[in-house]
Design a protein around this motif. Structure first.
Motif, short mmCIF file in Angstrom:
data_model
loop_
_atom_site.label_atom_id
_atom_site.label_comp_id
_atom_site.label_asym_id
_atom_site.label_seq_id
_atom_site.Cartn_x
_atom_site.Cartn_y
_atom_site.Cartn_z
N ILE A 111 0.85 -1.23 -0.08
CA ILE A 111 0.21 0.02 -0.10
C ILE A 111 0.82 1.27 -0.07
O ILE A 111 0.56 2.08 -0.76
CB ILE A 111 -0.92 -0.01 1.12
N ALA A 112 1.85 1.17 0.93
CA ALA A 112 2.91 2.56 1.04
C ALA A 112 3.66 2.72 -0.25
O ALA A 112 3.96 3.66 -0.71
CB ALA A 112 3.85 2.27 2.10
N MET A 113 3.99 1.36 -0.93
CA MET A 113 4.77 1.56 -2.40
C MET A 113 3.85 2.23 -3.27
O MET A 113 4.46 3.07 -4.02
CB MET A 113 5.24 0.33 -2.62
N ALA A 114 2.66 1.83 -3.42
CA ALA A 114 1.75 2.48 -4.38
C ALA A 114 1.48 3.72 -4.30
O ALA A 114 1.40 4.62 -5.25
CB ALA A 114 0.35 1.67 -4.35
N GLU A 115 1.48 4.18 -3.18
CA GLU A 115 1.44 5.77 -2.70
C GLU A 115 2.33 6.62 -2.99
O GLU A 115 2.33 7.61 -3.54
CB GLU A 115 0.75 5.66 -1.13
N VAL A 116 3.74 5.80 -2.84
CA VAL A 116 4.68 6.48 -3.20
C VAL A 116 5.05 6.63 -4.58
O VAL A 116 5.46 7.76 -5.15
CB VAL A 116 6.08 5.74 -2.65
N PHE A 117 4.69 5.51 -5.50
CA PHE A 117 4.58 5.76 -6.97
C PHE A 117 3.86 7.06 -7.30
O PHE A 117 4.16 7.57 -8.45
CB PHE A 117 4.13 4.51 -7.39
N GLU A 118 2.91 7.11 -6.89
CA GLU A 118 1.56 8.12 -7.14
C GLU A 118 2.29 9.48 -6.76
O GLU A 118 2.24 10.52 -7.73
CB GLU A 118 0.37 7.74 -6.48
N ASN A 119 2.89 9.69 -5.78
CA ASN A 119 3.46 10.83 -5.29
C ASN A 119 5.02 11.16 -5.96
O ASN A 119 4.99 12.33 -5.96
CB ASN A 119 4.03 10.92 -3.96
N GLU A 120 5.62 10.31 -6.42
CA GLU A 120 6.86 10.61 -7.11
C GLU A 120 6.77 10.34 -8.39
O GLU A 120 7.85 9.78 -9.23
CB GLU A 120 8.00 9.36 -6.43
N SER A 121 5.73 10.89 -9.21
CA SER A 121 5.58 10.64 -10.47
C SER A 121 6.66 11.38 -11.26
O SER A 121 7.20 10.88 -12.32
CB SER A 121 4.13 10.99 -10.96
N GLU A 122 7.08 12.54 -10.85
CA GLU A 122 8.17 13.30 -11.61
C GLU A 122 9.58 12.53 -11.55
O GLU A 122 10.09 12.37 -12.47
CB GLU A 122 8.28 14.67 -10.87
N ALA A 123 9.78 11.81 -10.31
CA ALA A 123 11.03 11.10 -10.42
C ALA A 123 11.10 9.88 -11.11
O ALA A 123 11.79 9.50 -11.82
CB ALA A 123 11.39 10.56 -8.84
#
Length: 251
Positions: free
Chosen positions: A210-222
């Motif tokens: 769950i945390a990883m999916a949220e990180v992917f969404e927040n780090e779209s620029e990276a």
């Protein structure tokens, strides 16, 4: 085609650290930015204290230094520090038991991410000015699950060193093979509460994807157009699900 492990470990480390941080673990702060069009991951130093205009260095030792182990022997398989040795060292340094628990959470996190390089030099302690010792924030964590070495003939090597953890858990290092008996053995040998360990492992197997999916969404620029997330997430999710299943069974 496999993701190129040599060029993507930096980005993978950023995403993995963000994932563990989102779960509440103490990790080094990393941020994605650009300098003159060059993409960069910036890591904030955690071994400094700032008081007004003064900056003080906090002494840090990795666990090869703390256990008088040559850096060339940083892996447990090469006589380097084991998880049990790190726990013993923390206790001998009179670190609070909460620091031992933090290390174990990091050990579990590295396992669930399939991070093969969490050796003795990638865990450290900080010597605080008041004489206390505490575990340093986790750093240099990257999953090896999306990657594989490729031979000169273009075929992946089966024994590529990315399929096993650097430190064993209850005598097992291969990802996806740690079962109930291994967690029980680790709890006994580490002298920690087995119920706490099992609850922690179980909670992290559910929280990490769950945390990883949220990180992917927040780090779209990276992330940009990298194929890394699509290679990383399914394998991490599978490893977490497998670990939860094996937590209840012996193999």
């Amino acid at each position: 085609m496999p993701v190129n492990w040599r060029h993507n470990f930096r980005d993978g480390s950023h995403l993995c650290l963000k994932t563990l941080g989102r779960m509440g673990l103490q990790v080094a702060e990393t941020n994605f930015t650009q300098f003159d069009g060059q993409s960069t991951i910036v890591v904030k130093r955690y071994d400094r204290l700032i008081e007004g205009n003064n900056v003080y260095r906090v002494h840090q030792e990795d666990f090869c230094q703390a256990t008088s182990t040559l850096p060339t022997n940083k892996y447990e398989s090469n006589r380097g520090p084991s998880a049990l040795k790190i726990i013993k060292t923390l206790r001998e340094a009179r670190a609070p038991e909460t620091e031992v628990q933090k290390f174990i959470e990091g050990l579990i996190g590295n396992y669930l991410l399939g991070a093969p390089d969490a050796h003795g030099k990638n865990y450290s302690i900080l010597h605080l000015p008041d004489g206390r010792v505490q575990l340093a924030p986790f750093y240099d964590i990257a999953s090896g699950l999306p990657y594989e070495h490729v031979s000169n003939d273009g075929f992946p090597k089966k024994n590529d060193g990315l399929r096993k953890a650097a430190m064993s858990i209850g005598g097992e290092r291969q990802f996806g093979r740690v079962s109930s008996k291994h967690w029980s053995r680790f709890a006994r040998e580490a002298k920690i509460d087995e119920e706490w360990l099992r609850m922690t492992v179980s909670a992290m197997t559910y929280a990490l994807p769950i945390a990883m999916a949220e990180v992917f969404e927040n780090e779209s620029e990276a992330i940009g157009n990298s194929e890394l997330p699509s290679k990383l997430y399914p394998k991490v999710e599978h490893l977490c699900a497998t670990t939860q299943t094996l937590l209840e069974h012996d193999v």
